[in-house]
Design a protein around this motif. Structure first.
Motif, PDB file in Angstrom:
ATOM      1  N   ILE A   7       0.833  -1.200   0.000  1.00 15.50           N
ATOM      2  CA  ILE A   7       0.000   0.000   0.000  1.00 15.50           C
ATOM      3  C   ILE A   7       0.868   1.251   0.000  1.00 15.50           C
ATOM      4  CG2 ILE A   7      -1.643   1.351   1.367  1.00 15.50           C
ATOM      5  CD1 ILE A   7      -2.868  -1.330   2.248  1.00 15.50           C
ATOM      6  N   LEU A  10       2.242   1.700  -3.553  1.00 19.39           N
ATOM      7  CA  LEU A  10       1.187   2.137  -4.459  1.00 19.39           C
ATOM      8  C   LEU A  10       0.826   3.602  -4.219  1.00 19.39           C
ATOM      9  CD1 LEU A  10      -1.221  -0.950  -4.468  1.00 19.39           C
ATOM     10  CD2 LEU A  10       0.288  -0.201  -6.312  1.00 19.39           C
ATOM     11  N   LEU A  71       2.203  -8.823  -7.090  1.00 17.41           N
ATOM     12  CA  LEU A  71       0.974  -8.139  -6.698  1.00 17.41           C
ATOM     13  C   LEU A  71       1.070  -6.635  -6.951  1.00 17.41           C
ATOM     14  CD1 LEU A  71      -1.828  -8.391  -5.506  1.00 17.41           C
ATOM     15  CD2 LEU A  71      -0.844  -8.128  -3.226  1.00 17.41           C
ATOM     16  N   ILE A  72       2.221  -6.040  -6.632  1.00 19.63           N
ATOM     17  CA  ILE A  72       2.398  -4.605  -6.862  1.00 19.63           C
ATOM     18  C   ILE A  72       2.274  -4.282  -8.343  1.00 19.63           C
ATOM     19  CG2 ILE A  72       4.083  -2.725  -6.825  1.00 19.63           C
ATOM     20  CD1 ILE A  72       5.106  -3.869  -4.198  1.00 19.63           C
ATOM     21  N   VAL A  74       0.671  -5.907 -10.786  1.00 19.76           N
ATOM     22  CA  VAL A  74      -0.714  -6.008 -11.256  1.00 19.76           C
ATOM     23  C   VAL A  74      -1.567  -4.890 -10.678  1.00 19.76           C
ATOM     24  CG1 VAL A  74      -2.795  -7.431 -11.248  1.00 19.76           C
ATOM     25  CG2 VAL A  74      -0.556  -8.487 -11.613  1.00 19.76           C
ATOM     26  N   MET A  75      -1.463  -4.677  -9.363  1.00 19.02           N
ATOM     27  CA  MET A  75      -2.301  -3.675  -8.711  1.00 19.02           C
ATOM     28  C   MET A  75      -1.991  -2.273  -9.219  1.00 19.02           C
ATOM     29  SD  MET A  75      -4.534  -5.003  -6.828  1.00 19.02           S
ATOM     30  CE  MET A  75      -5.082  -3.465  -6.098  1.00 19.02           C
ATOM     31  N   PHE A  76      -0.717  -2.017  -9.499  1.00 18.59           N
ATOM     32  CA  PHE A  76      -0.380  -0.672  -9.944  1.00 18.59           C
ATOM     33  C   PHE A  76      -0.973  -0.366 -11.311  1.00 18.59           C
ATOM     34  CE2 PHE A  76       2.500   2.648 -11.642  1.00 18.59           C
ATOM     35  CZ  PHE A  76       2.133   3.635 -10.739  1.00 18.59           C
ATOM     36  N   VAL A  78      -3.717  -1.641 -12.523  1.00 19.42           N
ATOM     37  CA  VAL A  78      -5.157  -1.455 -12.339  1.00 19.42           C
ATOM     38  C   VAL A  78      -5.436  -0.085 -11.730  1.00 19.42           C
ATOM     39  CG1 VAL A  78      -7.205  -2.282 -11.134  1.00 19.42           C
ATOM     40  CG2 VAL A  78      -5.597  -3.928 -12.121  1.00 19.42           C
ATOM     41  N   VAL A  79      -4.705   0.235 -10.651  1.00 19.26           N
ATOM     42  CA  VAL A  79      -4.891   1.530  -9.994  1.00 19.26           C
ATOM     43  C   VAL A  79      -4.550   2.667 -10.943  1.00 19.26           C
ATOM     44  CG1 VAL A  79      -4.019   3.009  -8.140  1.00 19.26           C
ATOM     45  CG2 VAL A  79      -4.555   0.620  -7.675  1.00 19.26           C
TER      46      VAL A  79
END
Length: 482
Positions: A7, A10, A71-72, A74-76, A78-79
């Motif tokens: 978190i 991100l 995870l970072i 992929v999440m980044f 998307v975010v």
């Protein structure tokens, strides 16, 4: 899983990304197009969102693990797609639903180049610039850019680098330190962009168009400031410049680094993957030109001009257009579209499966033929003179298998939304290969397809941008087990 650390990262990266909206606000003020409020408000919203994520966990400092990096990454993305859609949603002159705003933002960031917007010529200059800038930032990967600054924040970056860099062999670095590697990649990327912009400007583009199209050319993105794309300029010189920089941008950036470091272009010619890519590119250009001329679609000079440009544009997954290839005769539309499945070199900004994987699949196929003839023989798969380990060959076949299965699942999902076969087949391939243009209903733009189809295609874009496994890894139960 180190969720607090994830978190924190991100949040930091969101705050950095918010700064990318300020240049568009400046462009809006220069051209007085009335869209500056959307970018200023977008900047504040994304900055505040990043700060809210970062502040409570600001003191969390630990070394990233490999699974954290997946995870970072992929999440980044998307975010980032959500953050990038904010100005497009707020700008009254664009009038997009949120689905369309996210689709446009995500298509830009993943360098896919699919668009839902019509009347691009009449868009405010700031919106035009913002779309191009999204592709430029996504071209090399914002995560790779972040790798250069993460060590200064007390966070190791190799995990992110491994998750983001495309291609089957991800352990090579240009320099001993990962931060220096990321900086070297971006110096090369920036240099190519500047040279490309100057070439376009010298060839007759306006200064604004030259910068905008250099962003999407080097990023292998395909967005344009005009509905007619590169065809708007009707200039053979501009098209030749575009061909040159599309081909250069499809080279492994490690080759650019080696050529710059040794001041020699011999590295391009010695690299087996790039030679294979060039062989396909020139063969496709020749075939397309001959078919267009032989079927009397154009005269000889126009057949060569359009055949060369569209062939390179689709093979490199850029998606620029000078002619409507979907109306070309015989097998050409399907052949040129299928070329995008090959794409460029690993370690480049291109999409597709990458030339190295296609080359390895062909070599493995030939090895199996030899084994049938000589069952006891030993036939190593080689790239150049270097044997490739069976582990790499297995990973390539694994990638290809999962690629086909992912394609099939998204294909049937899109058919369920009511789209016809031709549109569905090409839209999935275009999104998965980060190409942009398709056939049927999506030959010109994606605005008319259902919202459900657009979200499925966004998922396909992410799969293609992260080369499938990076995303699928976090969807497996094993990933979440301690």
């Amino acid at each position: 899983m180190q969720f607090r650390l994830i978190i924190r990262i991100l949040g930091l990266l969101l705050m950095v990304f918010s700064l990318s909206m300020l240049p568009s606000a400046v462009v809006s003020l220069i051209y007085d197009d009335g869209a500056h409020n959307a970018f200023v408000l977008g900047f504040l919203l994304v900055l505040c969102a990043g700060f809210i994520m970062w502040y409570p966990v600001r003191n969390r400092r630990k070394e990233l693990r490999t699974r954290d990096g997946f995870l970072i990454t992929v999440m980044f993305w998307v975010v980032l797609g959500v953050a990038g859609s904010v100005p497009l949603s707020l700008a009254p002159s664009v009038d997009l639903t949120y689905t369309d705003a996210f689709f446009e933002s995500f298509s830009g960031l993943t360098t896919t180049g699919s668009t839902v917007i019509t009347g691009i010529d009449s868009l405010p200059k700031s919106i035009q610039f913002y779309r191009q800038q999204l592709q430029w930032l996504g071209g090399m990967g914002i995560v790779v850019l972040a790798v250069a600054v993460l060590p200064m924040l007390g966070i190791g970056g190799m995990q992110l680098y491994r998750a983001e860099i495309p291609g089957p062999m991800k352990d090579s670095k240009l320099t001993p330190r990962i931060a220096e590697t990321a900086k070297a990649l971006w110096y090369i990327y920036l240099t190519l962009t500047i040279v490309c912009a100057l070439a376009y400007w010298a060839a007759g583009m306006s200064f604004f168009d030259a910068i905008a199209h250099s962003f999407s050319t080097v990023a292998i993105g395909g967005f344009s400031t005009h509905d007619a794309s590169i065809g708007y300029f009707d200039s053979a010189t501009i098209e030749m410049i575009a061909i040159l920089f599309m081909i250069l941008s499809c080279a492994n950036f490690g080759l650019h680094f080696a050529a710059w470091h040794s001041k020699s272009i011999s590295h391009y010619l010695k690299d087996p993957e790039y030679r294979f890519f060039l062989f396909i590119a020139f063969g496709l250009m020749a075939l397309a030109s001959l078919v267009l001329w032989g079927t009397h679609t154009y005269n000889l000079s126009d057949s060569a001009r359009y055949g060369m440009f569209v062939s390179v544009s689709l093979l490199t997954t850029t998606g620029y257009g000078t002619a409507d290839f979907s109306t070309w005769p015989l097998f050409l539309p399907f052949l040129l579209f299928m070329a995008s499945f090959v794409g460029g070199s690993a370690g480049s900004t291109a999409g597709g499966m990458k030339a190295i994987r296609v080359l390895l699949i062909l070599k493995q196929g030939m090895r199996e033929v030899k084994r049938l003839i000589h069952p006891t023989g030993v036939f190593p798969v080689k790239i150049g003179k270097r044997p490739v380990s069976n582990r790499v060959v297995e990973s390539v076949w694994g990638f290809f298998s999962v690629y086909i299965m992912a394609y099939a699942l998204i294909f049937f999902g899109l058919l369920a939304t009511g789209l016809d076969f031709e549109t569905t087949w090409s839209a999935v391939g275009s999104s998965l290969n980060n190409l942009g243009p398709g056939l049927g209903e999506v030959a010109l733009n994606y605005g008319s397809i259902p919202d459900t189809a657009k979200w499925l295609l966004c998922f396909a874009m992410l799969l293609g941008r992260l080369e499938i496994f990076t995303l699928l890894v976090i969807l497996t139960p094993q990933y979440w087990r301690k």
